[in-house]
Design an enzyme around this catalytic site. Structure first.
Site, PDB file in Angstrom:
ATOM      1  NE  ARG A 475       5.717  -4.350  12.212  1.00  0.00           N
ATOM      2  CZ  ARG A 475       6.758  -5.007  12.689  1.00  0.00           C
ATOM      3  NH1 ARG A 475       6.942  -5.082  13.997  1.00  0.00           N
ATOM      4  NH2 ARG A 475       7.603  -5.619  11.880  1.00  0.00           N
ATOM      5  N   GLY A 476       1.173  -4.284   8.438  1.00  0.00           N
ATOM      6  CA  GLY A 476       0.659  -5.261   7.486  1.00  0.00           C
ATOM      7  C   GLY A 476      -0.831  -5.172   7.238  1.00  0.00           C
ATOM      8  CG  HIS A 477      -5.142  -4.686   8.812  1.00  0.00           C
ATOM      9  ND1 HIS A 477      -5.726  -5.861   8.474  1.00  0.00           N
ATOM     10  CD2 HIS A 477      -6.156  -3.812   8.973  1.00  0.00           C
ATOM     11  CE1 HIS A 477      -7.047  -5.724   8.449  1.00  0.00           C
ATOM     12  NE2 HIS A 477      -7.320  -4.480   8.748  1.00  0.00           N
ATOM     13  CG  PHE A 478      -5.100  -3.418   4.317  1.00  0.00           C
ATOM     14  CD1 PHE A 478      -5.241  -4.769   4.081  1.00  0.00           C
ATOM     15  CD2 PHE A 478      -6.133  -2.725   4.928  1.00  0.00           C
ATOM     16  CE1 PHE A 478      -6.416  -5.414   4.425  1.00  0.00           C
ATOM     17  CE2 PHE A 478      -7.283  -3.379   5.282  1.00  0.00           C
ATOM     18  CZ  PHE A 478      -7.444  -4.731   5.043  1.00  0.00           C
ATOM     19  CB  ILE A 483      -7.090   0.986   8.598  1.00  0.00           C
ATOM     20  CG1 ILE A 483      -7.348  -0.426   8.051  1.00  0.00           C
ATOM     21  CG2 ILE A 483      -7.025   2.016   7.479  1.00  0.00           C
ATOM     22  CD1 ILE A 483      -8.696  -0.564   7.342  1.00  0.00           C
TER      23      ILE A 483
END
Length: 562
Positions: A475-478, A483
């Site tokens: 989550r949030g990456h990216f 990944i």
């Protein structure tokens, strides 16, 4: 049949038993005395929210509010955040404590015999339901509509109810089904009702008499207490608020000696039809006076005095009508169609395919997050499914069930997020609100992959790592291209080395660290660990058949200070 307000105020009924609470019998005169005391204290309010645990206090409060000319607001729950969300709907809130406080402070009056009683059409109420967004949606009703529904239903049930039978409720009276069946119906027909809150079988199974009428939900009938096999036999068991499967109906019939009577309807419509499931595909019988038809999309539309008068009410329930008998069967909801990857997916179809598998007992398909349009499923596994889950893990179990669905559906309809539970979450009415289902995904984001040791040779180990698509670290990456962060890969290598080789967790140095290819959601990768105890170091390498090497490095540990 006398109306609700008139029946309470009829002097002939003053000594008639009305309800039982805390072991005490309350007569209509007792209730009316409290209504007389409470009503004058409410005349400054136009909209009164009432939420009670006691059905007796609710009866007193709603009648007093209607006599005071106020609209009664029925909150679905008394949670502070929920009440804040609908606070614009009311100017006074009453719960059990507030009602008792007002009654204690009020002066006894005797106004009921000569005051002008409100007409049922002037007794207004607002219930709340939620749609696909989960937001509270107000549904206005009048007492006249509720009385009209009781008028058509009473002749159906009266022949089956013996003299002296009580109405025993497990469901909440804050919702229209509970209000009608637990309070308004017994008051109108002169039957005694139980007023104590009893949402669980354990709280009321010792208080069932022969011939009593039980007001339940699918959630209750799917979780029968074993001791119910020894309680007196009820005359009728009602169930409403959600779907009841044949297995639960059959088990209830076997245990309690009475086949449940299901009521189909909604907060908006009230009762539409009824049935008793004695076999597969039992049809629904429209209630007297209810007309049914289909629109061009095959969805049921209904018309009755208690629904929308002379107008048709359009539902989103897909149905088939038997023209010869006037009965109908239901086949899912048209509004349970979502778009995934630009394609229209029927959530009901996904659920039906899963229930056909010998691995699944029940399932609900949904979009767990509006900002993440991946399809999710909450599933209750069969004994065979639970055995398989224990053997292969959650990731592979999801893949296995995807293959079951893939026999019928395109790739867009194959769920990517799975939650396996002992039972599907439901509210007090047996409904399965979207926010409860979504909470399973929000609260259970996995922190680690599913790890299986492939082989081990002394100080050399190969692990297979299955990375769920909803792994927290993605989550949030990216955004838009998730990944697995390199620092997480390093952390897992350290943790596994410490557990498998019994080496210190404290790493003194990391050398030759290389990240070659990203690890993406849903991947299966191998983690190779090679321990060199003489040099106090461990080589690690992440790789996969599809991509080759993903990352590698050398971990050097230091002994902890003594």
């Amino acid at each position: 049949m006398t109306g609700f307000i008139a029946n309470l105020h009829d002097p002939k009924n003053a000594a008639t038993a009305l309800c039982v609470e805390g072991g005490r019998v309350f007569c209509a005169g007792d209730i009316l005395t409290d209504i007389d005391r409470l009503s004058p204290t409410l005349r400054q309010s136009s909209c009164i929210a009432i939420h009670c645990q006691s059905a007796r206090l609710l009866l007193i409060a709603i009648t007093a509010a209607w006599r005071a000319g106020a609209t009664v607001i029925f909150p679905a729950t008394d949670r502070p955040a929920y009440l804040d969300g609908i606070s614009s709907q009311f100017d006074l809130y009453l719960d059990d404590a507030a009602i008792l406080e007002r009654l204690a402070a009020a002066t006894a009056t005797n106004t009921g015999s000569h005051m002008t009683l409100p007409a049922a059409t002037d007794c207004r109420a607002v219930f709340f339901t939620s749609g696909s967004t989960g937001d509270a949606k107000p549904i206005p009703k009048t007492l006249a509509l509720i009385e009209a529904e009781i008028t058509i239903q009473e002749p159906l049930w009266q022949p089956h109810i013996p003299e002296g039978a009580r109405i025993v409720g497990l469901v909440s009276h804050q919702h229209i089904y509970g209000l009608i069946f637990r309070i308004v119906w017994p008051v109108i027909t002169g039957r005694v009702f139980t007023a104590d809150p009893a949402p669980y079988w354990e709280m009321m199974q010792g208080d069932i008499n022969n011939g009593d009428v039980l007001i339940t939900s699918p959630a209750h009938l799917k979780n029968l207490h074993p001791d119910l096999a020894r309680v007196p036999r009820p005359s009728l068991i009602f169930s409403s608020g959600g779907p009841l499967d044949l297995a639960a109906a059959s088990e209830t019939t076997a245990m309690l000696g009475t086949c449940p009577t299901e009521i189909y309807g909604s907060t908006e419509t009230g009762g539409i039809a009824h049935r008793q499931q004695t076999g597969d595909n039992c049809p629904w019988h429209p209630l007297p006076g209810v007309e049914v038809a289909l629109n061009d999309a095959g969805c049921l539309r209904v018309r009755a005095a208690h629904i929308a008068g002379d107008d048709w009410y359009q539902t989103e329930d897909i149905a088939k009508i038997n023209d010869a008998t006037g009965t109908f069967t239901l086949h899912g909801r048209a509004d349970r169609v979502v778009k995934v990857e630009g394609k229209r997916i029927s959530l009901g179809a996904v659920e039906r395919h899963l229930r056909q598998s010998n691995l699944v007992e029940d399932a609900i398909a949904l979009i767990p997050d509006e900002n993440d349009r991946r399809l999710g499923v909450v599933a209750v596994l069969s004994p065979a499914g639970r055995d398989m889950l224990a053997d292969i893990g959650r990731f592979r179990m999801g893949r296995q069930l995807r293959r079951e669905i893939a026999k019928f559906e395109d790739d867009a309809a194959l769920p990517q997020r799975w939650r396996f539970v002992d039972q599907l979450p439901s509210d007090s009415q047996g409904k399965r609100p979207l926010h409860l289902l979504r909470a399973l995904f929000a609260d259970m984001e996995p922190l680690t992959p599913e790890i299986v040791i492939q082989n081990r040779d002394d100080d050399r180990v190969n692990l297979s790592l299955h990375l769920p698509t909803d792994l927290l670290y993605f989550r949030g990456h990216f955004p838009g291209m998730p990944i697995l962060p390199g620092v997480v890969q390093l952390h897992w290598a350290v943790d596994q080395a410490a557990a498998l080789f019994d080496v210190p967790v404290t790493i003194g140095e990391v050398t030759q660290l290389k990240y070659r290819k990203p690890i993406t959601p849903g991947s299966t990768v191998m983690l190779e660990l090679d321990c060199d105890r003489d040099s106090a170091k461990i080589k690690f390498r992440y790789h996969s058949d599809a991509e080759g090497d993903h990352s590698s490095g050398i971990l050097k540990w230091r002994e902890a200070a003594s």
